[in-house]
Design a protein around this motif. Structure first.
Motif, short mmCIF file in Angstrom:
data_model
loop_
_atom_site.label_atom_id
_atom_site.label_comp_id
_atom_site.label_asym_id
_atom_site.label_seq_id
_atom_site.Cartn_x
_atom_site.Cartn_y
_atom_site.Cartn_z
N LEU A 1 0.85 -1.19 0.00
CA LEU A 1 0.00 0.00 0.00
C LEU A 1 0.89 1.24 0.00
N TYR A 2 0.39 2.33 -0.58
CA TYR A 2 1.16 3.57 -0.56
C TYR A 2 0.98 4.20 0.82
N MET B 1 -0.69 7.71 1.39
CA MET B 1 -2.01 8.01 0.85
C MET B 1 -3.09 7.36 1.72
N ASN C 1 -5.39 5.28 -2.09
CA ASN C 1 -4.74 4.05 -2.50
C ASN C 1 -5.55 3.33 -3.56
N PHE D 1 -5.78 5.52 -6.93
CA PHE D 1 -4.53 5.83 -7.65
C PHE D 1 -4.52 5.29 -9.08
N GLY D 2 -4.82 4.00 -9.20
CA GLY D 2 -4.79 3.38 -10.52
C GLY D 2 -5.84 3.95 -11.46
N LEU E 1 -4.68 7.36 -12.71
CA LEU E 1 -3.66 7.22 -13.76
C LEU E 1 -4.33 6.87 -15.09
N ARG E 2 -5.48 6.22 -15.02
CA ARG E 2 -6.20 5.88 -16.25
C ARG E 2 -7.15 6.99 -16.67
N ARG F 1 -7.89 -2.29 -4.08
CA ARG F 1 -7.15 -1.60 -5.11
C ARG F 1 -7.17 -2.38 -6.42
N ARG G 1 -10.21 -1.59 -10.26
CA ARG G 1 -9.72 -1.51 -11.64
C ARG G 1 -10.62 -2.30 -12.59
#
Lengths: 358, 280
Positions: free
Chosen positions: A86-87, A90, A95, A98-99, A102-103, A146, A150
């Motif tokens: 995990l970040y 954040m 967390n 995040f992905g 980015l998308r 996480r 997605r």
């Protein structure tokens, strides 16, 4: 068309080949578990599917596309790490988001997906917390969340439960099974725990020293192990092995004589050395079945529901599962029976199972 | 029983406090003395033990601001130190990340080379640096000093940051890769925020070394308006007499930015930043 296929995949680190000729074809929605002792190449295989590790040889296909050289972000794969990864700076929300950020997903879509995943995983009250303010189980859930947000085509799990205590591990195992039924994504799961493998998998891939030993459903692996390694790895306590020689339709070894079942009598040759394998749960004290063995009780382990007794038969140790009602004393000599048809024979040289297909 | 015990504790406490108070006074006394001289409108060196000014006045400060290019020197120093810090941090962070994460030919040699440069005294580099800066036409230029300072602090900063980056688990980066992040995003969004404590230390170090440096600044800067504060302060120490009042007042002012920066960066010097990220 297979959803995911690995053809002749190999990985070499310097002079060492850690994965050799891995072949597997995965159907859509299937839950595949790679299992084996540490260092068997299962994590490396998973990392090659993820794209974190280059493939030395062979072909990896996702659908029709060969993805050997496709970067991880373009593989539509989400991964849950053993360490959770995990970040730390954040929040739980960030967390998971995040992905998606980015998308470049729109903010309301991100909100919706994170909320949805948080509800599935029971993380709604913790969305604003940092990972360090969470318990181990909650962190594990965030790691799963996480991946879930997605909505990937493939889920990869790298020993996701090995850092949890036994009770939590059991809980999370059923949770993963439930999630898989709900989401239906194709999943590849790596573990060294054969119980996780048995309970979660549609099919299990047993690996050792970088080589696939057997691929099959949990029950198939349990009932028809292809070799001594698989026989010993699947099932707990592990299968017992006794060394012996085939004579007159019997297996004779130090301290025992055991009849061969009809299914074994065909393929073996008289005078051949064999390993007689039987599972601890195949042991009976009621005298039913044909094969009788006698051993001295060395150690008994009462587990409440059952007793594991370690017995010595002519110096070879075997373990049996007995009912707690049956009185066993250490040092006592007992006779027990095993159904010859429930036994397995292995070639001591090649360690392969001896079956009628020989 | 408890009565006796509490007495014992009180004596121990009293003793340790006494020691602390004495040591604190010994440490603070010279500072208070500087304060006293700064607020005394006399340039001589007072030998009185009394740490308080007899007739406090701001005369020394007003002299600095009105009759010397002190403000100009301050601006020079500030620009140089700030730019040195920014350039130094950028270069050392990127270099340290590469050293920490990539394996490339010459990596070990370069890391070792960085260490070797630290073994020579800085003064040795004065002449070659002067020749370089002169050839580049950067004498009497802030940019020249920025270039020199940011590169001389680079080896220490890079080693320091590399050590810290090494402790940031690889899993975090791989997780970000799976999330779809590029190397650049990982660096800016994961690594840099997590390296805050190390970056704060490096920033303080870069700033302080640029702010306090005297020899190179005195060598490269010839026009009075291009002086940095340490060089300017030296002007007040003459061959035959020293303007102690002005010097003390200037010293006080010079230390303020460092103290301020330290207090600002202190909030980043926190431990446990990485807690909760990975397990096992």
């Amino acid at each position: 068309m297979a959803e995911l296929s690995l053809q002749g995949i190999a990985k070499r680190f310097g002079d060492v080949e850690v994965v050799t000729d891995f072949n597997l074809s995965v159907e859509a929605g299937e839950f595949i578990v790679l299992v084996g002792p540490s260092g068997c190449g299962k994590s490396t295989t998973l990392r090659m599917i993820a794209g974190l590790e280059e493939i030395t040889r062979g072909e990896l296909r996702m659908g029709e596309r060969v993805v050997n050289n496709v970067p991880p972000k373009d593989r539509d794969v989400a991964m849950v790490f053993q360490s959770y990864a995990l970040y730390p700076h954040m929040s739980v929300y960030e967390n998971m988001a995040f992905g998606l950020r980015l998308r470049k997903l729109p903010q309301d879509e991100i909100d919706r997906r994170v909320q949805e995943a948080a509800e599935i995983l029971g993380l709604v009250p913790y969305l604003e917390r940092k990972p360090k303010a969470l318990s181990g189980g909650q962190r594990q859930r965030v790691a799963m969340g996480r991946a879930i947000v997605r909505k990937p085509r493939y889920f990869l799990f790298d020993e996701p439960l090995s850092n949890l205590d036994a009770k939590l591990r059991g809980q999370m195992r059923t949770e993963i099974a439930r999630l898989h039924r709900k989401l239906g994504a194709t999943s590849i799961y790596v573990t060294h725990d054969q119980i996780e493998a048995m309970t979660l998998a549609d099919r299990i891939v047993v690996m050792k020293d970088g080589v696939v030993q057997q691929i099959g459903g949990p029950i198939e692996l349990y009932r028809r192990p292809a070799n001594r390694f698989v026989a010993g790895f699947i099932g707990s306590p592990a299968m017992n092995f006794l060394e012996g020689v085939v004579e007159d339709g019997m297996v004779r070894g130090r301290g025992f004589t055991f009849p061969l079942a009809a299914i074994h009598a065909g393929p073996v040759r008289p005078g051949e050395k064999v390993l007689l394998g039987f599972r601890p749960e195949a042991v009976r004290v009621d005298g039913s079945g044909a094969g009788t063995l006698t051993g001295d009780v060395e150690v008994r382990e009462p587990l409440g529901a059952e007793v594991h007794a370690y017995l010595s038969i002519g110096g070879q140790q075997v373990v049996g599962r007995f009912s707690p009602d049956h009185e066993l004393r250490e040092g006592q000599s007992i006779a027990f029976t095993v159904d010859p048809a429930a036994c397995h024979l292995f070639d001591p040289e090649t360690e392969l199972a001896i079956r009628d297909n020989r | 029983m408890t009565h006796v015990k509490s007495h014992e504790i009180n004596y121990t406490k009293l003793l340790s406090h006494l020691v602390l108070v004495v040591v604190t006074l010994m440490t603070l006394y010279p500072v208070i003395w500087v304060l006293k001289m700064a607020f005394t409108p006399v340039q001589g060196f007072s030998t009185s033990l009394n740490p308080f000014p007899a007739n406090p006045s701001l005369e020394n400060f007003s002299y600095l601001f009105n009759d010397t290019p002190f403000v100009r020197w301050g601006i020079n120093s500030l620009v140089i130190a700030a730019a040195t810090t920014l350039v130094g941090i950028f270069l050392s962070c990127t270099a340290a990340y590469a050293f920490s994460r990539f394996r490339f030919p010459g990596r070990k040699g370069m890391l070792l080379g960085f260490l070797v440069t630290q073994m020579f005294p800085g003064v040795m580099m004065m002449i070659p640096l002067y020749l370089l800066i002169s050839a580049l036409g950067l004498l009497d230029s802030l940019f020249g000093l920025i270039l020199v300072y940011s590169t001389t602090s680079l080896p220490f900063s890079t080693w320091m940051l590399k050590g810290y980056f090494d402790t940031i688990p690889q899993d975090l980066e791989e997780s970000a890769v799976m999330d779809g992040a590029t190397r650049g995003m990982i660096f800016w969004k994961i690594i840099i925020p997590l390296a805050r404590p190390a970056i704060a230390v490096v920033a303080l170090f870069s700033f302080m070394s640029a702010w306090n440096e005297f020899i190179l600044a005195a060598t490269f800067m010839n026009q009075e308006t291009m002086y940095t504060l340490p060089v300017g302060l030296k002007m007040m120490v003459g061959q035959y007499s020293t303007e102690w009042g002005h010097f003390s007042a200037a010293s006080l002012l010079v230390s303020i930015p460092i103290v301020a920066l330290f207090f600002y960066l202190q909030q980043h010097l926190v431990s446990g930043l990485m807690a909760g990220g990975v397990k096992g």
